[in-house]
Scaffold this active site. Structure first.
Site, short mmCIF file in Angstrom:
data_model
loop_
_atom_site.label_atom_id
_atom_site.label_comp_id
_atom_site.label_asym_id
_atom_site.label_seq_id
_atom_site.Cartn_x
_atom_site.Cartn_y
_atom_site.Cartn_z
N HIS A 87 0.70 -1.55 0.05
CA HIS A 87 -0.25 -0.35 -0.15
C HIS A 87 0.57 1.62 0.47
O HIS A 87 2.28 1.56 0.64
CB HIS A 87 -0.88 0.10 0.93
CG HIS A 87 -0.15 0.35 2.11
ND1 HIS A 87 0.29 1.12 3.34
CD2 HIS A 87 0.39 -1.03 3.48
CE1 HIS A 87 0.59 1.14 4.22
NE2 HIS A 87 0.55 0.20 4.25
N CYS B 19 4.00 -4.35 6.22
CA CYS B 19 3.49 -3.95 4.73
C CYS B 19 4.39 -3.77 4.11
O CYS B 19 5.80 -3.30 4.29
CB CYS B 19 2.12 -3.10 4.90
SG CYS B 19 0.86 -4.02 6.09
#
Length: 396
Positions: free
Chosen positions: A306, A324
């Site tokens: 992301h 992430c």
């Protein structure tokens, strides 16, 4: 002369009295056989249901439920048999009505009632890939039941996966999760792009064990799209997107900081499962309700690819995230529309491998020999995998 003729006629007379009386008393010759028999109980609703007539043929026939609704059936061209061509209902009564005509032209009634079984429960199930969906080359087929299944081998016998071109693959039972038993089908290697896939699960009427029966049949027809592989090597601080063998993106990124297990980006083949243009991310106590853009989920332990402007200065030079894979807003927006369910994300170079503890899609972490042993029909029955079930984890 007259006397002689009279004597001759008298000598040729045959007494038919006994035999005529016998013929009048004999019953019709047509024999009607019902399957299941009249008054049968606990009939499986997908069991064969038919009427057969010998020494005669069927004149008219129907099978109807208690409300008078007729069941669809098919009469044989020679009219010697009739069979039902649709499944019956659970816990329902059905009655035959009709007539057979024997070779002696005498009618024989077709009648009788039987009842289907009443399950303790009917168990719904779902397939994860919809009709006409295009998916990535690592996409597993997931059949999820809403209760535990005991008769696993019988379930597998009711499943078919048809592919064009032919593709080697197998079913594997995973630990119960998400409310019940689940099994995954995947190919031995990544799917060949452009493969057409048909999945059929004949579950209605199937004894799942413990008094549970299948709720309905399931089917899905879908297609494998282009080959797109994300190659994510954590020490390099970069991420490549390789489509049909060509590198289309080479992004500067930041991976999990890795100073403790919770923020290590797991090594291994992840699978893209969903994506959101906007996603509120929380990972207490570190952050709560942070709006992130262009979020592509790659595991249920909280790992996403992301955009993250906050880590922009580290992208391409150091790993600082909670697990992430962070990109710049522009790079994340460019990658986002290209991601499909089932795309593989190959993470390498971190200290902890992906495993069953990281969510419900870890299919490609299991070697092929072990995978085949997770089938209930496999004779070798390799040791079962086990994991503590996890809900989709907070973004990391």
């Amino acid at each position: 002369m007259l006397l002689a003729v009279a004597a001759l006629v008298a000598g040729c007379t045959i007494d038919r009295g006994d035999k005529s009386e016998s013929a009048q008393d004999s019953g019709p010759v047509a024999k009607v056989t019902q399957t299941p028999a009249a008054d049968a109980k606990n009939v499986n609703p997908i069991a064969p249901v038919s009427v057969t007539v010998t020494d005669g043929m069927i004149d008219q026939i129907t099978l109807a439920n208690a409300n008078g609704k007729q069941v669809t059936g098919e009469l044989a061209p020679d009219r010697h048999s009739y069979k039902i061509t649709e499944p019956l209902g659970y816990d329902a009564s059905y009655t035959w009505s009709g007539t057979a005509i024997g070779t002696d032209r005498k009618p024989v009634p077709i009648d009788g009632t039987f009842r289907t079984l009443a399950p303790k429960n009917t168990v719904p199930a779902t397939l994860n890939i919809a009709d006409n969906q295009e998916v990535g080359i690592a996409a597993p087929v997931v059949l999820q039941f809403q209760a535990s299944v005991q008769n696993k081998a019988e379930v597998e016998k009711a499943l078919t996966v048809t592919t064009n071109p032919p593709t080697e693959g197998a079913w594997a039972w995973f630990p119960d999760d998400n409310g019940g038993s689940r099994l995954h089908w995947r190919p031995k290697e990544y799917w060949v792009p452009g493969t057409d896939v048909q999945v059929s699960a004949k579950l209605y009427g199937l004894d799942l064990g413990g008094g549970n029966y299948g709720y309905t049949d399931l089917t899905s027809e879908f297609r494998i799209g282009r080959s797109q592989i994300v190659q994510a090597n954590a020490p390099s601080h970069r991420m490549q997107v390789v489509r049909d063998g060509q590198t289309v993106f080479d992004f500067a990124v930041s991976y999990g900081e890795g100073n403790e297990p919770r923020n290590v980006t797991r090594s291994g083949v992840h699978v893209v499962t969903e994506k959101y243009e906007d996603f509120m991310m929380s990972n207490p106590p570190f952050y709560t309700n942070v709006r992130e853009r262009w979020a592509v989920r790659i595991s249920n332990n909280g790992e996403f690819i992301h955009a993250n402007p906050e880590s922009l200065s580290a992208q391409g030079s150091s790993n600082v995230t909670n697990g992430c894979i962070n990109l710049s807003p522009g790079d994340a927006q460019a990658y986002f529309p290209t991601a499909l369910y089932g795309d593989p994300v190959e993470v390498t170079g971190t200290s902890i491998p992906m495993s069953a503890a990281d969510g419900d899609v870890y299919d490609w972490t299991i070697d092929w020999s072990t995978w085949k042993g997770l089938s209930a029909l496999d004779e070798t029955h390799a040791p079962s995998i086990s994991a503590t079930p996890v809900a989709p984890g907070p973004p990391r």
